[in-house]
Design a protein around this motif. Structure first.
Motif, PDB file in Angstrom:
ATOM      1  N   HIS A  77      49.822 110.431  -5.995  1.00  0.00           N
ATOM      2  CA  HIS A  77      50.161 109.153  -6.631  1.00  0.00           C
ATOM      3  C   HIS A  77      48.895 108.425  -7.072  1.00  0.00           C
ATOM      4  O   HIS A  77      48.829 107.887  -8.195  1.00  0.00           O
ATOM      5  N   LEU A  78      47.886 108.404  -6.227  1.00  0.00           N
ATOM      6  CA  LEU A  78      46.656 107.674  -6.540  1.00  0.00           C
ATOM      7  C   LEU A  78      45.881 108.303  -7.696  1.00  0.00           C
ATOM      8  O   LEU A  78      45.078 107.633  -8.345  1.00  0.00           O
ATOM      9  N   GLU A  79      46.107 109.565  -7.947  1.00  0.00           N
ATOM     10  CA  GLU A  79      45.396 110.252  -9.027  1.00  0.00           C
ATOM     11  C   GLU A  79      46.073 110.085 -10.384  1.00  0.00           C
ATOM     12  O   GLU A  79      45.505 110.458 -11.416  1.00  0.00           O
ATOM     13  N   GLN A  80      47.271 109.512 -10.399  1.00  0.00           N
ATOM     14  CA  GLN A  80      47.998 109.300 -11.647  1.00  0.00           C
ATOM     15  C   GLN A  80      47.593 107.956 -12.275  1.00  0.00           C
ATOM     16  O   GLN A  80      47.111 107.066 -11.588  1.00  0.00           O
ATOM     17  N   PRO A  81      47.807 107.793 -13.591  1.00  0.00           N
ATOM     18  CA  PRO A  81      47.452 106.520 -14.230  1.00  0.00           C
ATOM     19  C   PRO A  81      48.099 105.319 -13.563  1.00  0.00           C
ATOM     20  O   PRO A  81      47.485 104.256 -13.441  1.00  0.00           O
ATOM     21  N   TRP A  82      49.338 105.473 -13.093  1.00  0.00           N
ATOM     22  CA  TRP A  82      50.042 104.367 -12.449  1.00  0.00           C
ATOM     23  C   TRP A  82      49.533 104.117 -11.034  1.00  0.00           C
ATOM     24  O   TRP A  82      49.821 103.059 -10.467  1.00  0.00           O
ATOM     25  N   GLY A  83      48.804 105.053 -10.463  1.00  0.00           N
ATOM     26  CA  GLY A  83      48.146 104.816  -9.176  1.00  0.00           C
ATOM     27  C   GLY A  83      46.771 104.211  -9.355  1.00  0.00           C
ATOM     28  O   GLY A  83      46.365 103.306  -8.620  1.00  0.00           O
ATOM     29  N   LYS A  84      46.041 104.683 -10.350  1.00  0.00           N
ATOM     30  CA  LYS A  84      44.684 104.193 -10.587  1.00  0.00           C
ATOM     31  C   LYS A  84      44.666 102.739 -11.041  1.00  0.00           C
ATOM     32  O   LYS A  84      43.782 101.970 -10.671  1.00  0.00           O
ATOM     33  N   ILE A  85      45.641 102.338 -11.871  1.00  0.00           N
ATOM     34  CA  ILE A  85      45.607 100.984 -12.420  1.00  0.00           C
ATOM     35  C   ILE A  85      45.799  99.933 -11.322  1.00  0.00           C
ATOM     36  O   ILE A  85      45.291  98.812 -11.433  1.00  0.00           O
ATOM     37  N   TYR A  86      46.500 100.290 -10.258  1.00  0.00           N
ATOM     38  CA  TYR A  86      46.647  99.356  -9.137  1.00  0.00           C
ATOM     39  C   TYR A  86      45.275  98.910  -8.639  1.00  0.00           C
ATOM     40  O   TYR A  86      45.022  97.717  -8.430  1.00  0.00           O
ATOM     41  N   TYR A  87      44.369  99.870  -8.472  1.00  0.00           N
ATOM     42  CA  TYR A  87      43.037  99.534  -7.973  1.00  0.00           C
ATOM     43  C   TYR A  87      42.177  98.862  -9.042  1.00  0.00           C
ATOM     44  O   TYR A  87      41.349  97.999  -8.732  1.00  0.00           O
ATOM     45  N   ASP A  88      42.389  99.217 -10.291  1.00  0.00           N
ATOM     46  CA  ASP A  88      41.673  98.522 -11.366  1.00  0.00           C
ATOM     47  C   ASP A  88      41.992  97.025 -11.339  1.00  0.00           C
ATOM     48  O   ASP A  88      41.106  96.184 -11.517  1.00  0.00           O
ATOM     49  N   ILE A  89      43.251  96.702 -11.114  1.00  0.00           N
ATOM     50  CA  ILE A  89      43.662  95.299 -11.029  1.00  0.00           C
ATOM     51  C   ILE A  89      43.117  94.661  -9.749  1.00  0.00           C
ATOM     52  O   ILE A  89      42.538  93.564  -9.770  1.00  0.00           O
ATOM     53  N   LEU A  90      43.285  95.351  -8.626  1.00  0.00           N
ATOM     54  CA  LEU A  90      42.834  94.808  -7.344  1.00  0.00           C
ATOM     55  C   LEU A  90      41.338  94.533  -7.347  1.00  0.00           C
ATOM     56  O   LEU A  90      40.877  93.505  -6.829  1.00  0.00           O
TER      57      LEU A  90
END
Length: 243
Positions: A11-24
């Motif tokens: 999950h974290l390697e997918q675009p929808w997982g990565k963007i969570y951390y970009d926002i955070l």
């Protein structure tokens, strides 16, 4: 806690997982020059980011997650949970981050009590939690599962895709007799979690969606429908006497 570690990593390697951390990371970028505790540090993603400009101590109970960290980390990693926090000295941190942790521990109140003890006066607690309204929106819209949404509305606990059962809680209830006061809160995963994943692999999607999320994560009513909410709490010993 029941965890599917591989599903979580995927999950974290997918675009929808990565963007969570970009926002955070945009929400955490003002933390500089501080001694920070990351409680429930997982794979060390947040600890690694914060360690670029802070002194960070990371605490994580799951040895398998610790083993999967990046090897070029620059923070202190400890294995343990609430028992380890008990051993740390009073007021030894300027800030504490506790992200998506309290939903999975037996006693979230005890964790917040320890965080309060470990924070210096005036220190900040960065707490990310599941948001019931946003979760139900996600189930009803993204997953298109009306039956599951109705069960959540009836009080059933939320089952995550990889971390097992998440027990939602009311933050105000947990801090009612603690010297912690909410200063501000932000939304995480306001819009992007409602989109079909096919959009999220298109060129430019991450940059465009990050701009949209960043534009509203400090604003109501947008932050009030987010799947996660990021609360900033301040330690103020005078609060207990005033309540």
């Amino acid at each position: 806690m029941s965890m599917n570690l591989q599903a979580y990593k995927n999950h974290l390697e997918q675009p929808w997982g990565k963007i969570y951390y970009d926002i955070l990371f945009r929400q955490l970028e003002d933390l500089k020059g501080q001694r920070i505790l990351d409680f429930g540090s997982g794979f060390g993603i947040v600890a690694n980011f914060l360690a670029e400009k802070n002194e960070v101590v990371a605490v994580e109970p799951d040895g398998a997650m610790i083993a999967e960290r990046r090897q070029d980390f620059s923070y202190e990693q400890l294995q343990g949970s609430l028992d380890l926090l008990h051993k740390l000295p009073d007021q030894s941190f300027d800030a504490i981050v506790c992200h998506n942790v309290l939903e999975y521990v037996p006693d979230p109140k005890a964790c917040l009590q320890e965080c309060s003890r470990l924070l210096r006066e005036g220190g900040q607690l960065s707490l990310v939690k599941h948001h019931e309204v946003g979760r139900i929106l996600h189930i009803a819209v993204f997953e298109a599962d009306a039956d599951k949404a109705l069960r959540l509305l009836a009080g059933e606990n939320y089952q995550t895709h990889s971390m097992g059962e998440a027990k939602l809680y009311q933050l105000d209830d947990l801090i009612a007799d603690l010297p912690l006061q909410t200063e501000h809160y932000q939304g995480l995963r306001i819009f992007y979690g409602l989109q079909d994943n096919s959009f999220k692999t298109q060129p430019g999607w991450a940059q465009q969606m990050l701009a949209v999320e960043k534009a509203v994560y400090d604003r109501s009513p947008y932050r009030d429908i987010a799947a996660f909410q990021h609360f900033w709490l301040k330690k103020d010993a005078a609060l207990v006497e005033g309540r």
